[in-house]
Design an enzyme around this catalytic site. Structure first.
Site, PDB file in Angstrom:
ATOM      1  N   GLU A  50      -4.265  -1.229   5.952  1.00  0.00           N
ATOM      2  CA  GLU A  50      -3.121  -0.824   6.789  1.00  0.00           C
ATOM      3  C   GLU A  50      -3.083   0.693   6.993  1.00  0.00           C
ATOM      4  O   GLU A  50      -2.036   1.242   7.346  1.00  0.00           O
ATOM      5  CB  GLU A  50      -1.809  -1.282   6.150  1.00  0.00           C
ATOM      6  CG  GLU A  50      -1.663  -2.769   5.992  1.00  0.00           C
ATOM      7  CD  GLU A  50      -1.453  -3.504   7.311  1.00  0.00           C
ATOM      8  OE1 GLU A  50      -1.555  -2.869   8.384  1.00  0.00           O
ATOM      9  OE2 GLU A  50      -1.204  -4.715   7.273  1.00  0.00           O
ATOM     10  N   ASN A 109       0.835  -1.208   0.000  1.00  0.00           N
ATOM     11  CA  ASN A 109       0.000   0.000   0.000  1.00  0.00           C
ATOM     12  C   ASN A 109       0.865   1.252   0.000  1.00  0.00           C
ATOM     13  O   ASN A 109       2.027   1.216   0.411  1.00  0.00           O
ATOM     14  CB  ASN A 109      -1.023   0.009   1.150  1.00  0.00           C
ATOM     15  CG  ASN A 109      -0.552  -0.768   2.347  1.00  0.00           C
ATOM     16  OD1 ASN A 109       0.357  -0.326   3.042  1.00  0.00           O
ATOM     17  ND2 ASN A 109      -1.122  -1.948   2.581  1.00  0.00           N
ATOM     18  N   THR A 131      -7.883  -0.980  -0.584  1.00  0.00           N
ATOM     19  CA  THR A 131      -7.589  -2.340  -0.123  1.00  0.00           C
ATOM     20  C   THR A 131      -7.986  -3.362  -1.197  1.00  0.00           C
ATOM     21  O   THR A 131      -8.918  -3.144  -1.976  1.00  0.00           O
ATOM     22  CB  THR A 131      -8.339  -2.640   1.198  1.00  0.00           C
ATOM     23  OG1 THR A 131      -7.926  -3.927   1.660  1.00  0.00           O
ATOM     24  CG2 THR A 131      -9.854  -2.624   1.061  1.00  0.00           C
ATOM     25  N   GLY A 132      -7.208  -4.443  -1.208  1.00  0.00           N
ATOM     26  CA  GLY A 132      -7.614  -5.600  -1.998  1.00  0.00           C
ATOM     27  C   GLY A 132      -7.544  -5.461  -3.506  1.00  0.00           C
ATOM     28  O   GLY A 132      -8.278  -6.166  -4.214  1.00  0.00           O
ATOM     29  N   HIS A 138       6.312  -5.922   0.253  1.00  0.00           N
ATOM     30  CA  HIS A 138       6.824  -7.207   0.753  1.00  0.00           C
ATOM     31  C   HIS A 138       7.977  -7.649  -0.150  1.00  0.00           C
ATOM     32  O   HIS A 138       7.909  -8.715  -0.777  1.00  0.00           O
ATOM     33  CB  HIS A 138       5.729  -8.284   0.722  1.00  0.00           C
ATOM     34  CG  HIS A 138       4.487  -7.936   1.486  1.00  0.00           C
ATOM     35  ND1 HIS A 138       3.294  -8.600   1.328  1.00  0.00           N
ATOM     36  CD2 HIS A 138       4.247  -6.989   2.426  1.00  0.00           C
ATOM     37  CE1 HIS A 138       2.369  -8.089   2.133  1.00  0.00           C
ATOM     38  NE2 HIS A 138       2.923  -7.093   2.802  1.00  0.00           N
ATOM     39  N   HIS A 197       4.495   0.761   1.736  1.00  0.00           N
ATOM     40  CA  HIS A 197       4.626  -0.548   2.377  1.00  0.00           C
ATOM     41  C   HIS A 197       4.649  -1.613   1.285  1.00  0.00           C
ATOM     42  O   HIS A 197       3.813  -1.608   0.375  1.00  0.00           O
ATOM     43  CB  HIS A 197       3.445  -0.793   3.324  1.00  0.00           C
ATOM     44  CG  HIS A 197       3.304  -2.226   3.741  1.00  0.00           C
ATOM     45  ND1 HIS A 197       4.335  -2.950   4.283  1.00  0.00           N
ATOM     46  CD2 HIS A 197       2.253  -3.088   3.658  1.00  0.00           C
ATOM     47  CE1 HIS A 197       3.928  -4.180   4.539  1.00  0.00           C
ATOM     48  NE2 HIS A 197       2.664  -4.288   4.164  1.00  0.00           N
TER      49      HIS A 197
HETATM   50  P1  13P Z   1      -4.297  -3.626   1.488  1.00  0.00           P
HETATM   51  O1  13P Z   1      -4.631  -4.106   0.080  1.00  0.00           O
HETATM   52  O2  13P Z   1      -5.507  -3.589   2.377  1.00  0.00           O
HETATM   53  O3  13P Z   1      -3.602  -2.299   1.426  1.00  0.00           O
HETATM   54  O4  13P Z   1      -3.325  -4.686   2.159  1.00  0.00           O
HETATM   55  C1  13P Z   1      -2.232  -5.183   1.491  1.00  0.00           C
HETATM   56  C2  13P Z   1      -1.145  -5.587   2.420  1.00  0.00           C
HETATM   57  O5  13P Z   1      -0.031  -5.775   1.977  1.00  0.00           O
HETATM   58  C3  13P Z   1      -1.395  -5.762   3.874  1.00  0.00           C
HETATM   59  O6  13P Z   1      -0.215  -5.903   4.555  1.00  0.00           O
END
Ligand code: 13P
Length: 267
Positions: free
Chosen positions: A78, A30, A45-46, A99, A97
């Site tokens: 988040e 996000n 989100t999502g 990963h 944010h």
């Molecule tokens: P969101 O799509 O709600 O932003 O969440 C993605 C995410 O990586 C949660 O850690």
């Protein structure tokens, strides 16, 4: 001043970059941008952050409450984590944010990025600590991140991912790229028999360069308690190696208590 639509487009561009670089899978990650003290743009989100258009982007207030969102879109789950960064770091204008593979692997293994292995990582990031694990979308992650906010501009989220923040969206994204690059180099050099670390003196000279450049943000070169006391700092002081960051306030509390105890004992 750049208009809101342009900022939404920029968020979509950065979303594509984090997706195309494999820093997120599927709908992960996000992004948010501060417009002013009461208005923030954020990803919904999502959805896949690699395929967003400006209509996807939501607007929230400083509490994460929706000001505007198109039908079918809700702010990131988040959003509390993003808002905590803005609340506690008024200099921050954007939060990213993701990963990223290597940084997240370190976050899962519980290994903070603290070994001084290359000048750019030492100058731009310093150390990257790990914020203790919290359940996504709860206050646990903001609380864990909060402990590091005054000392670092990027943190790993234990068993989760990474968080970077800066005074512009591009700078926050670049910080995330730097975290991942650093993590990747650290991982690879560990496979090759272990990195040859920069010496304390070399690290101190890099910190000095950072100070001379007047680089903004929080960094061990400026805020590490040891650096404050004119000692070799952060990369060598060991505090970043633990899950708690170099915390000047904590150190000050310890020093104050020690002084009081010694006084009581007449020492
Ligand atoms: P969101 O799509 O709600 O932003 O969440 C993605 C995410 O990586 C949660 O850690």
């Amino acid at each position: 001043m750049i208009n809101e639509y342009e900022i939404k487009k920029e968020i979509c561009d950065i979303g594509k970059r984090i997706y195309n670089r494999g820093m997120v899978a599927a709908n992960d990650g996000n992004i948010s941008v501060k417009l002013n003290d009461h208005e923030f743009l954020c990803t919904p989100t999502g959805v896949s952050k690699g395929f967003m258009t400006p209509e996807f982007i939501c607007k929230v207030d400083e509490n994460g409450k929706v000001i505007q969102a198109n039908k079918g879109f809700k702010p990131s789950s988040e959003i509390k984590m993003h808002m905590r960064v803005y609340k506690e770091r008024p200099d921050v204008k954007s939060v990213v944010h993701a990963h990223p593979m290597y940084a997240t692997a370190f976050a899962i293994a519980g290994i903070p990025l603290t070994q001084p292995i290359m000048p750019e990582a030492v100058i731009t990031l310093g150390c990257v600590p790990i914020a203790e694990y919290g359940t996504p979308s709860t206050e646990e992650i903001p609380d864990a991140v909060s402990k590091h906010l005054q000392y670092f501009d990027a943190v790993l989220l234990e068993n989760h991912g990474a968080l970077a923040y800066a005074d512009s969206l591009l700078a926050a994204y670049h910080k995330m790229e730097s975290v991942e690059f650093y993590a990747q180099l650290l991982f690879l050099s560990r496979q090759l028999g272990g990195p040859k670390e920069l010496s304390k003196e070399q690290v101190e000279r890099l910190y000095e360069i950072r100070r001379q450049f007047g680089m903004t943000g929080k960094h061990p070169a400026n805020v590490c308690v040891n650096a404050k006391n004119g000692k070799p700092s952060c990369h060598s002081c060991g505090a970043c190696g633990s899950k708690s960051s170099c915390n000047a306030d904590e150190e000050d509390v310890v020093a104050t208590i020690t002084r009081k105890v010694m006084k009581e004992l007449g020492l």
